[in-house]
Design a protein around this motif. Structure first.
Motif, PDB file in Angstrom:
ATOM      1  N   TRP A 286      19.453 -12.557  96.195  1.00  0.00           N
ATOM      2  CA  TRP A 286      18.420 -11.703  95.615  1.00  0.00           C
ATOM      3  C   TRP A 286      18.938 -10.840  94.461  1.00  0.00           C
ATOM      4  O   TRP A 286      18.156 -10.286  93.701  1.00  0.00           O
TER       5      TRP A 286
ATOM      6  N   PRO B 221      15.610 -12.605  92.249  1.00  0.00           N
ATOM      7  CA  PRO B 221      14.802 -11.675  93.057  1.00  0.00           C
ATOM      8  C   PRO B 221      13.654 -12.343  93.823  1.00  0.00           C
ATOM      9  O   PRO B 221      13.306 -11.897  94.911  1.00  0.00           O
TER      10      PRO B 221
ATOM     11  N   THR C  44       9.094 -11.380  96.775  1.00  0.00           N
ATOM     12  CA  THR C  44      10.137 -11.040  95.808  1.00  0.00           C
ATOM     13  C   THR C  44      10.603  -9.610  96.058  1.00  0.00           C
ATOM     14  O   THR C  44       9.813  -8.770  96.513  1.00  0.00           O
ATOM     15  N   VAL C  45      11.861  -9.335  95.765  1.00  0.00           N
ATOM     16  CA  VAL C  45      12.358  -7.953  95.851  1.00  0.00           C
ATOM     17  C   VAL C  45      12.145  -7.253  94.520  1.00  0.00           C
ATOM     18  O   VAL C  45      12.440  -6.062  94.379  1.00  0.00           O
TER      19      VAL C  45
ATOM     20  N   ASN D   3      13.636  -3.765  92.402  1.00  0.00           N
ATOM     21  CA  ASN D   3      14.142  -2.695  93.264  1.00  0.00           C
ATOM     22  C   ASN D   3      15.638  -2.492  93.034  1.00  0.00           C
ATOM     23  O   ASN D   3      16.428  -3.434  93.076  1.00  0.00           O
TER      24      ASN D   3
ATOM     25  N   PHE E 287      18.950  -3.954  94.864  1.00  0.00           N
ATOM     26  CA  PHE E 287      19.489  -5.302  94.653  1.00  0.00           C
ATOM     27  C   PHE E 287      20.085  -5.481  93.255  1.00  0.00           C
ATOM     28  O   PHE E 287      20.566  -6.556  92.928  1.00  0.00           O
TER      29      PHE E 287
ATOM     30  N   THR F 192      16.503  -2.995 102.986  1.00  0.00           N
ATOM     31  CA  THR F 192      15.412  -2.942 102.014  1.00  0.00           C
ATOM     32  C   THR F 192      14.711  -4.291 101.892  1.00  0.00           C
ATOM     33  O   THR F 192      13.478  -4.349 101.748  1.00  0.00           O
ATOM     34  N   ALA F 193      15.452  -5.385 101.950  1.00  0.00           N
ATOM     35  CA  ALA F 193      14.825  -6.716 101.892  1.00  0.00           C
ATOM     36  C   ALA F 193      13.910  -6.926 103.089  1.00  0.00           C
ATOM     37  O   ALA F 193      12.792  -7.456 102.943  1.00  0.00           O
TER      38      ALA F 193
ATOM     39  N   ILE G 219      10.745  -4.827 102.367  1.00  0.00           N
ATOM     40  CA  ILE G 219       9.909  -5.333 101.275  1.00  0.00           C
ATOM     41  C   ILE G 219       9.187  -6.618 101.679  1.00  0.00           C
ATOM     42  O   ILE G 219       7.975  -6.754 101.452  1.00  0.00           O
TER      43      ILE G 219
ATOM     44  N   HIS H 165      18.229 -14.923 103.864  1.00  0.00           N
ATOM     45  CA  HIS H 165      18.567 -13.531 103.557  1.00  0.00           C
ATOM     46  C   HIS H 165      19.910 -13.165 104.189  1.00  0.00           C
ATOM     47  O   HIS H 165      20.798 -12.613 103.525  1.00  0.00           O
TER      48      HIS H 165
END
Length: 482
Positions: free
Chosen positions: A138, A142, A163-164, A167, A170, A198-199, A202, A221
């Protein structure tokens, strides 16, 4: 101390044979000769490729992964290899977390073992012994690979986001700071609390719960999380703990590809990327690829293996604590700003030195998980007016963290991460150089909660801040290459 607690010659042969490929009884015969095939197995171990479009190898990997998911979901519920049974090792959507390790020194090691045995189930069910789980970088990509978005695909799953985005958790600055941390414990804590958590938040829905492995993107992930550990340890020459307590921690509830119980100790997990699989290298932050894991010679691998097996006496030594606040209720939709009891002058020697002999972390500890986790928290220094609209490009921005999981009323005792650290060293240095951290004034710290989807589900939700402060810790020096 030897990580496998075996005589040195046996340990050497354990490397030659590959983790779990043959039993120890066959190692003895390997010592008498005929090791060529075993060495070949190591050299040809499965490749975990980073997800991107336009690669036939990645597409083939995704085809096998999709088939494995279908086959796992078709297994009887009582089969420990079934999709739901594998997810339940981690936790459930409604009930929280079960056996997974979060907020402990075994965040990396537990999840590495979890991924390996899941990968072997995929290999067995599809007949593809060369299958390696792909990983979602990511930092470089992303958005999820399109294969996870295809309608009707077994890799698709309900999600709040695919998608991240942009942010900062990352981005290159964040990932470079985290990977430059040479202390295993603070590196692990930052990687878990910032990009990992955070992933999960999100992507949301099942991914935001203990039942996150129900979403196929979970495994990609965590492949990235595992790759970051491998990169830090193998490519960047940092050390894992050699403490016997850490090494000898054992888990007995994983199963192999045939569903047979296996036993694994944490001390063998650092060797897994050398013995059982290998990563297709990719860039993370400002760290490119100093070592191509697909082209390691046997001698290079043995040299790396010796260093990793040795480990180091890693500790998280705290030179000084600077308390800021304690036992303070916070409202989610109101940023917090608190002065410290330290002026910049007290840190002048640290801030004016180019050498990283010490680091300054902002340490935030909460009494419990929140009732909802649809947000992440940004940390600023010396910016009392900071709010959710303040950009992360602001010179006062230090970093962020997120909660994975929510507080339940079931009384579950599973330890979960409610304390976070953010490396504020470079932020403090920048502020000092630019005259924004005056030596005659105390520093201030700001915590700003930012909703993932534009607004909080529970804006008036309160969190109990147990402790907020600075931690000054010496830098752990990495070993020399090889």
């Amino acid at each position: 101390m030897n990580h496998l607690d075996q005589p040195s010659d046996i340990s050497r042969r354990v490397f030659v044979k590959g983790l779990g490929f043959v039993s120890l009884s066959l190692v003895a015969s390997a010592m008498l000769g005929g090791c060529e095939q075993l060495i070949k197995d190591i050299q040809n171990r499965p490749v975990r490729r980073y997800l991107r479009t336009g690669s036939p190898e990645v597409q083939h990997t995704l085809d096998i992964y999709r088939e494995a998911v279908v086959r796992m979901k078709a297994l009887p519920a009582a089969d420990p290899r079934s999709w739901n049974a594998q997810a339940a090792l981690h936790g459930t959507v409604a009930g929280g977390f079960n056996l997974c390790q979060h907020g402990t020194p075994h965040f990396f090691s537990w999840h590495r073992a979890y991924l390996l045995y899941f990968e072997r189930i995929c290999q067995e069910l599809t007949g593809e012994k060369s299958f390696g789980l792909p990983y979602w970088n990511w930092n470089q990509q992303p958005a999820m690979h399109p294969a996870f978005l295809a309608p009707g695909s077994a890799l698709n799953h309900p999600r709040s986001s695919t998608t991240v985005g942009t942010n900062a958790a990352f981005g290159d600055p964040s990932m470079t700071t985290i990977l430059s941390d040479t202390n295993f414990f603070t590196f692990s804590s930052q990687l878990e609390g910032t990009p990992h958590n955070t992933a999960h938040v999100i992507v949301g829905m099942d991914m935001g719960t203990g039942g996150s492995p129900l979403d196929p993107i979970f495994w990609a992930h965590h492949g990235m999380v595992d790759y970051c550990w491998a990169k830090w340890n193998i490519e960047l020459h940092n050390d894992n703990p050699n403490d016997p307590t850490w090494i000898n921690t054992k888990w007995d509830y994983f199963v192999d590809g045939s569903g047979n119980p296996v036993s694994v100790i944490a001390g063998i997990t650092p060797l897994m990327p050398l013995l059982s699989y290998r990563y297709e290298s990719s860039t993370v932050g400002n760290y490119a690829t100093p070592i191509d894991m697909l082209k390691l010679s046997a001698q290079e691998a043995k040299t790396i293996e010796a260093r990793i097996r040795k480990g180091a006496e890693v500790r998280f030594d705290i030179k000084r604590r600077i308390p800021v606040a304690s036992n303070m209720p916070l409202r989610l939709d109101r940023p917090v700003s608190r002065p410290t009891r330290v002026a910049t002058a007290d840190l002048t020697a640290l801030l004016e030195s180019d050498a990283r002999r010490e680091r300054v972390f902002v340490n935030v500890d909460y009494a419990q998980l929140p009732m909802a986790n649809d947000f992440f928290v940004r940390v600023f220094v010396n910016l009392p007016e900071a709010n959710a609209q303040t950009p992360t490009s602001d010179i006062h921005y230090a970093g962020s963290y997120a909660f994975f999981g929510v507080h339940t009323l079931s009384g579950e005792s599973h330890h979960h991460k409610t304390d976070f650290i953010v490396d504020a060293t470079e932020t403090l240095k920048r502020l000092h150089r630019n005259g924004l951290a005056r030596t005659d004034q105390p520093l201030t710290v700001q915590l700003v909660a930012v909703p993932v989807a534009g607004k909080f589900r529970q804006p008036e939700m309160q969190l109990l801040l147990k402790n907020l402060g600075f931690i000054i810790a010496p830098v752990h020096v990495r070993t020399s290459p090889g």
